[in-house]
Design a protein around this motif. Structure first.
Motif, PDB file in Angstrom:
ATOM      1  N   THR A 163      -0.129   8.018   4.837  1.00  0.00           N
ATOM      2  CA  THR A 163       1.023   7.255   4.314  1.00  0.00           C
ATOM      3  C   THR A 163       2.198   7.332   5.274  1.00  0.00           C
ATOM      4  O   THR A 163       2.878   6.338   5.545  1.00  0.00           O
ATOM      5  CB  THR A 163       1.433   7.801   2.942  1.00  0.00           C
ATOM      6  OG1 THR A 163       0.305   7.756   2.060  1.00  0.00           O
ATOM      7  CG2 THR A 163       2.560   6.975   2.353  1.00  0.00           C
ATOM      8  N   GLN A 169       0.698  10.090  -4.217  1.00  0.00           N
ATOM      9  CA  GLN A 169      -0.393  10.470  -3.321  1.00  0.00           C
ATOM     10  C   GLN A 169       0.049  10.317  -1.857  1.00  0.00           C
ATOM     11  O   GLN A 169      -0.638   9.735  -1.035  1.00  0.00           O
ATOM     12  CB  GLN A 169      -1.629   9.609  -3.594  1.00  0.00           C
ATOM     13  CG  GLN A 169      -2.240   9.824  -4.971  1.00  0.00           C
ATOM     14  CD  GLN A 169      -3.448   8.958  -5.206  1.00  0.00           C
ATOM     15  OE1 GLN A 169      -3.813   8.160  -4.362  1.00  0.00           O
ATOM     16  NE2 GLN A 169      -4.105   9.146  -6.364  1.00  0.00           N
ATOM     17  N   SER A 189       2.434   1.733  -3.437  1.00  0.00           N
ATOM     18  CA  SER A 189       1.456   2.238  -4.413  1.00  0.00           C
ATOM     19  C   SER A 189       1.198   3.726  -4.216  1.00  0.00           C
ATOM     20  O   SER A 189       1.035   4.480  -5.187  1.00  0.00           O
ATOM     21  CB  SER A 189       0.149   1.452  -4.296  1.00  0.00           C
ATOM     22  OG  SER A 189      -0.456   1.666  -3.032  1.00  0.00           O
ATOM     23  N   ASP A 190       1.164   4.183  -2.949  1.00  0.00           N
ATOM     24  CA  ASP A 190       0.974   5.608  -2.683  1.00  0.00           C
ATOM     25  C   ASP A 190       2.148   6.429  -3.195  1.00  0.00           C
ATOM     26  O   ASP A 190       1.979   7.529  -3.750  1.00  0.00           O
ATOM     27  CB  ASP A 190       0.783   5.857  -1.191  1.00  0.00           C
ATOM     28  CG  ASP A 190      -0.633   5.504  -0.736  1.00  0.00           C
ATOM     29  OD1 ASP A 190      -1.478   5.239  -1.612  1.00  0.00           O
ATOM     30  OD2 ASP A 190      -0.881   5.483   0.485  1.00  0.00           O
ATOM     31  N   LEU A 223       4.267   5.582  -5.615  1.00  0.00           N
ATOM     32  CA  LEU A 223       4.306   5.568  -7.084  1.00  0.00           C
ATOM     33  C   LEU A 223       3.232   6.455  -7.703  1.00  0.00           C
ATOM     34  O   LEU A 223       3.420   7.021  -8.786  1.00  0.00           O
ATOM     35  CB  LEU A 223       4.166   4.131  -7.596  1.00  0.00           C
ATOM     36  CG  LEU A 223       5.324   3.184  -7.260  1.00  0.00           C
ATOM     37  CD1 LEU A 223       5.028   1.786  -7.773  1.00  0.00           C
ATOM     38  CD2 LEU A 223       6.635   3.709  -7.841  1.00  0.00           C
ATOM     39  N   SER A 224       2.110   6.549  -7.021  1.00  0.00           N
ATOM     40  CA  SER A 224       1.019   7.381  -7.554  1.00  0.00           C
ATOM     41  C   SER A 224       1.112   8.827  -7.096  1.00  0.00           C
ATOM     42  O   SER A 224       0.206   9.618  -7.368  1.00  0.00           O
ATOM     43  CB  SER A 224      -0.333   6.799  -7.139  1.00  0.00           C
ATOM     44  OG  SER A 224      -0.442   6.781  -5.728  1.00  0.00           O
ATOM     45  N   TYR A 248       0.838  -1.207   0.000  1.00  0.00           N
ATOM     46  CA  TYR A 248       0.000   0.000   0.000  1.00  0.00           C
ATOM     47  C   TYR A 248       0.870   1.253   0.000  1.00  0.00           C
ATOM     48  O   TYR A 248       0.594   2.231  -0.726  1.00  0.00           O
ATOM     49  CB  TYR A 248      -0.925  -0.028   1.209  1.00  0.00           C
ATOM     50  CG  TYR A 248      -1.697   1.250   1.421  1.00  0.00           C
ATOM     51  CD1 TYR A 248      -2.800   1.556   0.630  1.00  0.00           C
ATOM     52  CD2 TYR A 248      -1.306   2.160   2.409  1.00  0.00           C
ATOM     53  CE1 TYR A 248      -3.498   2.742   0.827  1.00  0.00           C
ATOM     54  CE2 TYR A 248      -1.990   3.329   2.613  1.00  0.00           C
ATOM     55  CZ  TYR A 248      -3.093   3.626   1.823  1.00  0.00           C
ATOM     56  OH  TYR A 248      -3.777   4.792   1.993  1.00  0.00           O
TER      57      TYR A 248
END
Length: 281
Positions: free
Chosen positions: A38, A33, A27-28, A30-31, A24
């Motif tokens: 986070t 966000q 993914s945050d 890489l995006s 998770y």
């Protein structure tokens, strides 16, 4: 202080959860966000890593939190708990302790040498860790103390028919020694599986004298049995001579015959027969 079950989770399940949390976070990142959540999840993942630990078979982890006992984990394998818990390893395996040969006086005041072998294991981890300073040293000292106290309660040799002695009643003595040691080690959370005497002998200064006494007692017992058998055989011989009317003997000749038979039956050495070719009288 009694043992209680500590808080722990299956380490493999916790590891999978940590991997999902890491995925998770990746993914945050890489995006693009990255937010407050986070950062918090990242800190939580880092803090959770020290919570993993391994428990070997027949071992346990005693956990404390800021000086307070919070429980014991006995489930073997990979485990996870709160990272702030301090974990101390303790073995639950069966151990042997062999005492040194010590010189004590038995119940009759005779100096003897005695030693013991004690088979034991930790039964309550909380008592073993927190009730005594060093439970292994406690087992050693208390076992020797119990052996000394037990040795002065019984004589070395049996002098009466129903008397329990160290040499003649090993089973009864072992049970008494086990109970004595278990009573002393109860507060340390230790369970005694077996206790037996590994060495037992008279002290060197009286060993020769006691050996002569044992030999004399054995000789007296053997002589007593031989005499009992000889008297029975003489009585049987006289009765059979009288019943079958083989020969008639007066009281003086019976006494002579009894004397000769007892000499033959009770003698240490083989007797030499003498044949009387003349008259019996």
């Amino acid at each position: 202080m009694k043992e209680r079950k500590g808080l722990s989770l299956n380490g493999y399940v916790a590891f999978i959860v940590l991997l999902l949390l890491a995925a998770y976070l990746v993914s945050d990142v890489l995006s693009a966000q990255v937010g407050v959540s986070t950062v918090l999840f990242f800190i939580l993942a880092i803090i959770s890593l020290p919570g993993f630990f391994i428990v070997q078979p027949n071992q346990a982890k005693v956990m404390t939190f800021f000086g307070s006992y919070v429980g014991t984990v006995k489930n073997s394998g990979l485990q996870w708990t709160i990272p702030f818990f301090i974990r101390k390893n303790i073995s639950l395996r069966i151990r042997n302790f062999e005492s040194n040969q010590m010189k004590v006086n038995d119940n009759h005041g005779n100096p003897i040498e005695i030693a013991t072998v004690v088979v034991w294991s930790v039964d309550d981890t909380a008592e073993a860790v927190f009730e005594v300073d060093d439970y292994i040293s406690f087992v050693n000292i208390q076992s020797e103390s119990a052996l000394r106290n037990m040795a002065i309660s019984y004589p070395y040799d049996q002098h009466e028919g129903d008397e329990i002695a160290l040499r003649s009643h090993p089973k009864e003595v072992s049970e008494a020694l086990k109970g004595e040691i278990q009573q002393r080690l109860e507060k340390a959370g230790v369970r005694v599986h077996e206790a037996r005497i590994s060495h037992l002998a008279y002290a060197p200064e009286i060993a020769n004298a006691m050996l002569q006494r044992q030999q004399a007692a054995a000789i007296i017992a053997a002589r007593s049995k031989i005499v009992d058998g000889a008297v029975g055989m003489v009585d049987m011989a006289l009765n059979q001579l009288s019943e079958k009317q083989i020969v008639e003997l007066d009281e003086e000749r019976k006494a002579t015959m009894v004397s000769n038979l007892l000499v033959v039956l009770c003698s240490d050495q083989n007797t030499q027969p003498i044949v009387n070719a003349g008259s019996l009288y």
